[in-house]
Each structure stands twice: as C-alpha cells, then as structure tokens.
Design an enzyme around this catalytic site. Sequence first.
Site, PDB file in Angstrom:
ATOM      1  CE  LYS A 276      -4.721  -0.333   1.544  1.00 32.05           C
ATOM      2  NZ  LYS A 276      -5.550   0.260   2.728  1.00 32.05           N
ATOM      3  CD  GLU A 362     -19.394  -5.637   7.745  1.00 35.51           C
ATOM      4  OE1 GLU A 362     -18.782  -5.080   7.085  1.00 35.51           O
ATOM      5  OE2 GLU A 362     -19.632  -6.744   7.179  1.00 35.51           O
ATOM      6  NE  ARG A 390     -21.701  -6.260   3.370  1.00 36.62           N
ATOM      7  CZ  ARG A 390     -20.505  -6.649   2.820  1.00 36.62           C
ATOM      8  NH1 ARG A 390     -19.442  -6.467   3.419  1.00 36.62           N
ATOM      9  NH2 ARG A 390     -20.398  -7.206   1.612  1.00 36.62           N
TER      10      ARG A 390
END
Length: 623
Positions: A276, A362, A390
């Site tokens: 990243k 979730e 979710r």
Amino acid sequence: MKLLETINDPADLRKLARTQLTPLATELRDYLLDSVSKTGGHLSSNLGTVELTIALHYVFNTPEDRIVWDVGHQTYSHKILTGRRDRMPTLRQHNGLSGFPKRDESEYDTFGTAHSSTSISAALGMATAAKIKGEKRHAIAVIGDGSMTAGMAFEALNNAGVEDDVNLLVVLNDNDMSISPPVGALNRYLARLMSGQFYAAAKNVGKSVLPAPMLELAKKLEEHAKGMVVPATMFEEFGFNYVGPIDGHDLDSLIPTLQNIRKLKGPQFLHVVTKKGQGYKLAEAEPILYHGTGKFNPVEGIKPATAPAKITYTEVFGNWLCDMAAADKRLVGITPAMREGSGMVRFHQQYPERYFDVGIAEQHSVTFGAGLATEGMKPVVAIYSTFLQRGYDQLIHDVALQNLDVTFALDRAGLVGADGATHAGNYDIAYLRCIPNMVVMAPSDENECRTMLTTAYHYPGPAAVRYPRGAGVGAAIQQELTSIEIGKGLVKRQGKSVAILAFGSMVAHSLKAADDLNATVADMRFVKPLDVELVKRLARDHDYLVTVEEGCIMGGAGSAVAEALATEGIVKPLLMLGLPDKFIDHGDPALLLASVGLDAHGIGKSIRERFGIGEPRLVVNNT
C-alpha cells in the site's frame, strides 16, 4: 508526448510494447498522486494497485472480459485507463466521478461495489452466465486480503470450486493491510509467506541432504512444507488452481503469469503481494493516514490541522467509550475492521484486553456481541449504519429476539458526502424501529450524543444511537456519565401554528427555519419509543405538524409520528420531510442536504409551500 496521454481506453494500452509498461506505471503513479492530492480520496490503496491494473487490462480483453474490483476504492488507475482521465479533477464531487465503480459511469465498471467481499460472488455469476450463453470470456475478481476475512468471500469460493468449467480468476491482492491493521488467523497465515524463507530453506535442505533413491520422498516432503507455509493447500481444497505468491509490482512477473493463466480452464487463484502506498514514501510509511485523504501538498505530505477543529461525533463516541470502560469493567468494544473510522484507537491502546476487531465480518460482530451479552458482559458494537445492514438477520434473530443487552453505536448515519450512496446511512431508522425490543435514539448535538450513549449502555436490552459523520454544532460536553429518560423528547423553541418534530441532526436546521416561521421545534430524541405524549400535546396546541429527519421518509421517524396520530385518532395536517425514495450520489454534504430540501432554507420553503404560511394573500375588491 507522455505515454499516459496516449491511453484513452485499454485497447490503446494493449498496443504498447512490454518495455513501455514500466514507464507507463511510473507516469500513472505520479498522475494519481498529483490528482488525489488536489481532490482528496483513497490514495494508499490506489498507489498499491498500479501495476496490477495495467497488467489486467493489458492481458485481458476488457470490457469483454469482466473485471470486478472488491470494495472498489483501489480503482482510480482503472478509471484513468478506461477513458476517464480528464474527469479525475471531479473525483467524489457532486455530478463528478465516483470514488467507486459504478455501472452507469462506464462499461468497464462491470459491477458496482463499495462494501467488501462481494467480488467473487459477482464474478462467479458473470462467469456462469458466460458459460450458459456459450460466450468465451473471462471473469476476474480482484479482492484484498482484508476482504478475505468476510464469510461471503468464502461462501463464493466454496460455490466456485465445484464449477470446474467456468472461466473465473480470483486475484488475491495481498498487501497485509485492509483499512485498520490486519486481524485474524487468515491474515497471520498469509503473512507467513512474505519472505518465503522457510519454504525456500525446506526445499534446499531436502535436495542437498537426501540421497538420489529418496527423490520421491523429497518431493512429498517439499509439498508438505509448501502446504505448511503458503495457502496453496487451502485454496486448492476449494477446487482452485493456486498460483503464487508473486510480486504485484513486477510487471515482468505479472504479465506472463496472467497470460499463462488465461489459457487455463476452470477456477484459477492468483496470489499477488503488493505494498500500500507503493512509490510514495510517506504513504508507504503511514498507509492508514493516507488511506483516505483530503487535499494536501504531496511534497510536504499531510500536515496536522493548525487550528483545533470542532469535535466530531466519532470522537465523542471514542472518548465516551474510554470513560465508560473505566467506570465498568464489563464493557467490551467490538468493531468490524473500522478501528480508526469508528474512533476506537485510544480505547484499543488503553484497554487492549477488551478491544476486539473481528475483521470485515459484520454478521459475526453482532452475534459475537450477543454471545458476550449472554455471559453478563456489556458489548458495545461500533459500526457504520450502512454496514449494520449486513448484520440485519443477526440483529433480529440473535440479539433482539433474545432481548440481549447489546449497545450499537451507529456512525455515519444520514448522508456522508464524498463516499456517496454506498456508504450513506439512510435506512437505519426504518430498519431498526420495526424490530421489537429495540430502543433507537438520535442526538441533536455532541453532549446529547454522550448522554444517549450512556442511556443505551444502561438500558437492559438492545439499543442503538445513530449519529452523523463529521462535527457537531459545538455544544459543550459534560464529562459526567449521565442518562436521560427513555422515550422523552423536549421542546427547544416555543412558537405558534406550526410544530416541527425534529430528529437528531435535523434539530439545528429546524431551529433556523423556525425563526422565520415562528414555529415550535421539538427535539424528539427517541425514534423508538416515540414520545407519544409530546406528539399529542404538539398536535393539540398547533395547526400543523412537520417531521424532519436525515433518513428515508418511507418507514422512518415521520412514519412513526403518523402511526402514533392514527392510533390516538388524531387528524392533523402532517408534512413529513426526509430523504426521498432514491439513492443520493456523492458530493459536498451541505450541498446534498440542500438538494433534498433538508437545510434550513429547504425546510422553511417546504412548510410555506404546503401550508401557505407567510405568503401574501390575494385580496379581491368586489366593489
């Protein structure tokens, strides 16, 4: 002329010689940094996928071959290479480019994404459709290691592995970083291959020590060692042909590997390792800081704010969480991979034994909290409104049905600005208020947010506090952990004729609108249980009622007021203001509120138009 300026679609890219791709990657990375620094947006993730994006569009015949980007916050290079370079200055702005893939934006955006872990399911659907229709094309899912922590990804892998005649490629973009630091057993498993030293050593020892007659045994030992170190065994057990890991920034590895995989039949799994922030040292050093940025100077990097800003609701929650944890050792904080976004960094530092980041899961976060509650703990689930969607089944079945003591801190309730419709928390009022045993609160300022969190925490059942993104109105915050009476609103301004029943963030705008109208404004505080007595009193003393909420009108807080009036047999003109029945795109938050009539001007205008208040009356002279 720069190479990047010659690329208007992937067909142009495929005309380049292989030797031109590395200089193109350098130009593209420089363009990304310059562009995002001027608009704000997701930076670290996009810098990390430059070479992978080039390689995919170079090898595969897009858009005939479908690419599905998981989450989609890493698709800026994809947008630039697919004819949208000139629109990058409009990124995440009203009527500008979305920060995520959108099907109505480009034929190259084959599937709209923004929530995680959907890519493999969608790509498998596309690959299966191609097989049914007899079309010879590929479907590619690009998924990050953080997204692989979600159950949906493994449900798709489980389904795809038995479909041995579909042209599906799953690319695992392994950068050892989702948004927050990586968590879970899978991330630890993947991290073991970053150096590959154990696997390499095992191979060398086997070849140098064992005599020739035992070469077959050596091969078995080698395969066993490989299975111990890299995840090939796991993904091959799912039915995929596993390839990797390879360097995701080395085009000389990526291109031929993808070209070879394209010739293979059946489900393929390519594991690439990327970094990243690649190519921008500041983002490499602090990928979380540069994950989502505002405007900044790329030479200087992101600087801390010079003037103290108003405290955000997220910070209010984070401070409350630490204070309540100090007061009650039973408190447990839970987040589905949003430590920074939900304001839990300090809590993690001060109470690491009571902090649980469960990954992008979730559903699990909600039921995990339910399990803790059955044993007398006091779980606080910090979750964005859009992400609790979710875990809705778990909220109903595992928490509310059993009336378990779980507190939900719902950040990003209402419109969220630049992230757009996928991240807006427009529906929590409607989907929460219909669940038995739930208490639902909406604070109008920072201090009320703190008192409501305390109220929810002490309520012996499921309770949710919904609060918006960003700063509040600047209210002074009391440090005491005090509660308020459940189901009781209060009148903030006394007026005549019109009573505005405002919920949460709409109280401040309603107060401004009420000044011109001389209207009464009530801070309703509770969506559920609704203060019915206050509703009855306001209906008795006023000619018109108006409800205002930063949530969907259909099934929302206004509907709760209408239901209460109907139950009490009260007939009164009622205007319900809120978010319309459509998805609202990205843009400046204030501009978006104004566009749906929920700023002070819009509220006043709607009231005048409906009830004719303040408009000059036409006088007819009959003489």
